[in-house]
Design a protein around this motif. Structure first.
Motif, PDB file in Angstrom:
ATOM      1  N   LYS A 213      -7.305  -7.078  -2.645  1.00 19.53           N
ATOM      2  CA  LYS A 213      -6.298  -6.981  -1.484  1.00 19.53           C
ATOM      3  C   LYS A 213      -5.253  -5.888  -1.767  1.00 19.53           C
ATOM      4  N   HIS A 214      -5.126  -5.234  -2.792  1.00 20.99           N
ATOM      5  CA  HIS A 214      -4.134  -4.240  -3.381  1.00 20.99           C
ATOM      6  C   HIS A 214      -4.507  -2.971  -2.472  1.00 20.99           C
ATOM      7  N   ASN A 215      -5.923  -2.788  -2.735  1.00 24.65           N
ATOM      8  CA  ASN A 215      -6.314  -1.642  -2.043  1.00 24.65           C
ATOM      9  C   ASN A 215      -6.432  -1.789  -0.509  1.00 24.65           C
ATOM     10  N   ARG A 216      -6.581  -2.944   0.098  1.00 31.32           N
ATOM     11  CA  ARG A 216      -6.551  -3.057   1.388  1.00 31.32           C
ATOM     12  C   ARG A 216      -4.893  -2.803   1.892  1.00 31.32           C
ATOM     13  N   ASN A 217      -3.967  -3.427   1.158  1.00 27.98           N
ATOM     14  CA  ASN A 217      -2.831  -2.983   1.676  1.00 27.98           C
ATOM     15  C   ASN A 217      -2.427  -1.656   1.446  1.00 27.98           C
ATOM     16  N   SER A 218      -2.889  -1.086   0.283  1.00 29.10           N
ATOM     17  CA  SER A 218      -2.936   0.682   0.229  1.00 29.10           C
ATOM     18  C   SER A 218      -3.095   1.403   1.534  1.00 29.10           C
ATOM     19  N   ILE A 219      -4.446   0.842   1.858  1.00 26.78           N
ATOM     20  CA  ILE A 219      -4.841   1.511   3.059  1.00 26.78           C
ATOM     21  C   ILE A 219      -4.152   1.428   4.385  1.00 26.78           C
ATOM     22  N   GLU A 220      -3.569   0.247   4.635  1.00 22.18           N
ATOM     23  CA  GLU A 220      -2.831  -0.328   5.811  1.00 22.18           C
ATOM     24  C   GLU A 220      -1.394   0.612   5.594  1.00 22.18           C
ATOM     25  N   LEU A 221      -0.811   0.830   4.298  1.00 23.04           N
ATOM     26  CA  LEU A 221       0.377   1.625   4.276  1.00 23.04           C
ATOM     27  C   LEU A 221       0.006   3.125   4.392  1.00 23.04           C
ATOM     28  N   ILE A 222      -1.233   3.582   4.039  1.00 21.01           N
ATOM     29  CA  ILE A 222      -1.395   4.987   4.412  1.00 21.01           C
ATOM     30  C   ILE A 222      -1.690   5.161   5.761  1.00 21.01           C
ATOM     31  N   ASP A 223      -2.339   4.206   6.594  1.00 22.21           N
ATOM     32  CA  ASP A 223      -2.455   4.347   7.996  1.00 22.21           C
ATOM     33  C   ASP A 223      -1.072   4.227   8.824  1.00 22.21           C
TER      34      ASP A 223
ATOM     35  N   LEU B 260       3.231   2.329  -5.439  1.00 27.75           N
ATOM     36  CA  LEU B 260       3.480   3.646  -5.406  1.00 27.75           C
ATOM     37  C   LEU B 260       3.716   4.055  -3.942  1.00 27.75           C
ATOM     38  N   LEU B 261       2.858   3.618  -2.932  1.00 26.00           N
ATOM     39  CA  LEU B 261       2.739   3.833  -1.588  1.00 26.00           C
ATOM     40  C   LEU B 261       4.048   3.180  -0.864  1.00 26.00           C
ATOM     41  N   ARG B 262       4.296   1.972  -1.386  1.00 30.76           N
ATOM     42  CA  ARG B 262       5.492   1.449  -0.773  1.00 30.76           C
ATOM     43  C   ARG B 262       6.979   2.103  -1.266  1.00 30.76           C
TER      44      ARG B 262
END
Length: 181
Positions: free
Chosen positions: A162-172, A131-133
């Protein structure tokens, strides 16, 4: 359009290590629309297989398909299977977001509200990442999602996934691009 035959053609091309880029005519898009409408009414186990075929065809097609917006929205809202949602989001990047941007139009409000609703109600970390992508590909219009994204940002304890880490990176990443309002 024979969906089975088109899907089999794509799979054969992929097995040959070739890119099966399709050019769908307006009639083929209409056939796909009608088929997709019927698939959404099928029992879940049959619907899953047929949706995968539709999304595979869309993922490998070059034509952007304006009339399919209601079916993307209906699929995202009614089909809760994570893999189907991820593939629907992936195909929507090309057939909704890129299509509207190429026309110089803002994203349809129906699509924006559907993505917001999914961010709000989603429980699967991988779906949230996708969703974030999807939101990230909206460029400047991604700002429309800011409030719902910040409310549903994964917490620090979720960094083990890992998906939550990726989500946080996308949000940042998006936060750096959004104006401070």
């Amino acid at each position: 359009m024979d969906v089975e035959k088109t899907y089999d053609h794509i799979i054969e091309k992929l097995k040959e290590d070739k890119r099966p880029l399709l050019r769908l005519s307006n009639d083929e898009v209409q056939d796909l629309f009608n088929y997709w409408m019927a698939v959404l009414k099928e029992p879940e186990e049959v619907r899953h297989q047929n949706l995968m075929k539709i999304l595979c065809i869309l993922d490998h097609s070059q034509a952007l398909s304006d009339p399919l917006l209601p079916l993307f929205v209906a699929t995202l809202k009614t089909v809760e299977h994570s893999q189907i949602r991820i593939f629907t989001l992936s195909a929507s990047i090309k057939h909704v977001i890129e299509h509207w941007f190429r026309q110089g139009n803002p994203l349809p409000e129906l699509f924006i509200e559907t993505i917001k609703e999914l961010i709000e109600t989603n429980k699967d970390p991988e779906v949230l990442e996708w969703l974030l992508r999807t939101v990230e590909t909206c460029g400047g219009q991604s700002f429309k999602f800011k409030d719902v994204i910040l409310r549903n940002r994964p917490g620090m304890l979720s960094l083990l996934n890992k998906h939550n880490r990726n989500s946080i990176e996308l949000i940042d990443l998006m936060l750096k691009r959004w104006p401070n309002v």
